[in-house]
Design an enzyme around this catalytic site. Structure first.
Site, PDB file in Angstrom:
ATOM      1  N   GLU A 146       0.160   4.230  -3.364  1.00  0.00           N
ATOM      2  CA  GLU A 146      -0.494   5.427  -2.824  1.00  0.00           C
ATOM      3  C   GLU A 146       0.180   6.658  -3.390  1.00  0.00           C
ATOM      4  O   GLU A 146       1.412   6.716  -3.503  1.00  0.00           O
ATOM      5  CB  GLU A 146      -0.361   5.531  -1.285  1.00  0.00           C
ATOM      6  N   GLU A 202       4.233   0.493   4.617  1.00  0.00           N
ATOM      7  CA  GLU A 202       5.136   1.481   5.212  1.00  0.00           C
ATOM      8  C   GLU A 202       5.725   1.065   6.556  1.00  0.00           C
ATOM      9  O   GLU A 202       5.415   1.659   7.609  1.00  0.00           O
ATOM     10  CB  GLU A 202       4.399   2.821   5.369  1.00  0.00           C
TER      11      GLU A 202
END
Ligand code: GBH
Length: 460
Positions: free
Chosen positions: A371, A172
């Site tokens: 995720e 991220e």
């Protein structure tokens, strides 16, 4: 779509990878042990008010000592894969130069432990814990950090390259750059415009240089990817101002990263949206080629969609707008389904993300959901988490049926852990952790997922 019924197991192709994910700073603890150097998160947590409950990852889940027990939980769960991250400051306490053997040894034990248990390691090189020594040299604002990241990558590759098949460079980069250097809600807690956009660029460059290093090592069968958090953005109303605001938010969160990585170009509205904050002087001619080096897979983290409306700029004069401000405010749609933490739950957004990527990028590599998970305050009978996972698996099934090459699904997270600026009250684990005793207690969702993976939950 809000049924809580998971797809039949045979909706997923043979070889589909099932796993859970964690990150070093959120679980390891042992922050000052065996020569680990400080990271920006150690420094950030020490700032009063930075973390909601005043906590830090100093002890976390003590996974550094309890890793074998935690790997046994994976075996009982029946997953075939485990995604974890390596702490850069454990391997290189000053971020560069001197290698800390004891840090390497820990990951060696972990990876060997996984292999002994027949579980495939997915290794993330950077899940937000930049060595503090590098932050003192400018952190990700500094172009040199991209090169130091590649050097660190080479050290980890030398130690673990032959034992780990799946490599994820960054987790991220949106959070590392924008949440950390623009919004100040994550380490290092900066509130900058130019600095944050430079950080985003240098993270992408670091990714490209790391991929180059890993490719040069020529390990047969190795798969290299990067993980992005993806959030489809939806205008709060049809008003043109809100539609434009949602598009700016989409640039900030998604396209700023997908366009260079997957499209080999800067997003077309970078100058229009960010031009008042930076002159983009951090870009070099050769960068895009490096950043867009072909990937073996893309990791997608999906939690929610973002609903955005136009908000007045705090400083309307572009010439004076130095802090980060793109004239957007997020809203919650009326009567939204929400998680235990109040996050909007929209499983269809995962389908939109996956099909959207496939439409926009003709050369999209295979995708892993690295995720996806549900936050609450720790109930053991976590029926909300079960429904959340079931509905998101249905979205993955629908994306597969629409032709997206999804290869695996990792639930965030195996165990409750340090939830960054939220501290320990927010919990995402399939397994509950009592932080006083470090007792692990499987939740209802763990038993549900285990039955599902064994095929018992295959009706529906
Ligand atoms: C993921 O980020 C992370 O990879 C993982 O480490 C994390 O534990 C997991 O999500 C659950 O949150 O206003 O300071 O509370 C997902 C994107 C970005 C969502 C930051 C929460 C709020 C930050 N996250 N955001 S704060």
């Amino acid at each position: 779509e809000q049924t809580g019924t998971a797809p039949r197991r045979d909706a997923f192709p043979p070889g589909f990878v099932w796993g859970t994910a964690t990150a070093a700073y959120q679980i390891e603890g042992a922050a000052a042990e065996d020569g680990r150097g400080p990271s920006i998160w150690d420094a950030f947590c020490a700032i009063p008010g930075a973390v909601a409950d005043g906590s830090s990852g100093e002890h976390a889940c003590d996974h550094y000592h309890r890793w074998a027990e935690d790997l046994d939980l994976l075996v009982d769960l029946g997953v075939g894969a485990y995604r974890f991250s390596v702490a850069w400051p454990r391997v290189l306490p000053e971020g560069r130069g001197r290698v800390n053997r004891k840090g390497i040894d820990f990951y060696r034990r972990l990876v060997d432990g996984l292999r002994e248990r027949g579980i495939t390691p997915f290794l993330t090189l950077y899940h937000w814990d930049l060595p503090q020594a590098l932050e003192e040299l400018g952190g990700w604002r500094n172009r040199d950090t991209a090169r130091w990241f590649a050097d660190y990558t080479a050290v980890v590759d030398e130690a673990l390259g032959e034992a780990v098949p799946y490599w994820i460079t960054l987790n991220e980069p949106y959070c590392s750059s924008i949440v950390g250097y623009a919004e100040g809600r994550h380490a290092p807690g900066a509130r900058e415009g130019h600095g944050a956009l430079a950080a985003a660029h240098h993270l992408l460059l670091g990714h490209g240089l790391a991929v180059q290093r890993l490719r040069a090592a020529a390990r047969p069968g190795r798969m290299i990817g990067v993980t992005l958090n993806m959030s489809p953005t939806v205008p709060g109303t049809d008003a043109p101002g809100d539609v434009a605001a949602a598009r700016r938010m989409d640039l900030l969160v998604n396209r700023q990263f997908t366009e260079p990585l997957l499209g080999g170009r800067y997003a077309e509205d970078m100058e229009e949206v960010f031009g008042a904050l930076t002159d983009f002087s951090f870009r070099r001619e050769e960068d895009l080629d490096l950043i867009s080096t072909p990937l073996d897979f893309l990791g997608v983290n999906y939690y929610y969609r973002i609903h955005a409306v136009e908000a007045p700029y705090r400083e309307p004069d572009p010439a004076r707008r130095t802090a980060f401000d793109i004239g957007v405010r997020t809203v919650e749609p009326p009567s939204a389904r929400t998680s235990g933490l109040g996050w909007v739950v929209e499983p269809h957004g995962l389908y939109e993300t996956l099909t959207g990527l496939r439409t926009r990028y003709p050369h999209l590599p295979p995708v892993y959901i690295t995720e996806n998970g549900y936050g609450d305050y720790g109930e053991l009978e976590d029926t909300g988490r079960i429904a959340y996972i079931a509905d998101h698996l249905a979205a993955v099934r629908d994306a597969l049926a629409a032709g997206v090459d999804v290869r695996g699904y990792f639930c965030w997270s195996l165990i409750d852990n340090f939830e960054w600026a939220r501290g320990y009250d927010a919990r995402f684990g399939l397994v509950h952790v009592d932080y006083r005793t470090q007792t692990r207690t499987p939740k209802a969702s763990y038993r549900w997922f285990r039955d599902y993976l064994r095929g018992a939950g295959a009706e529906g």
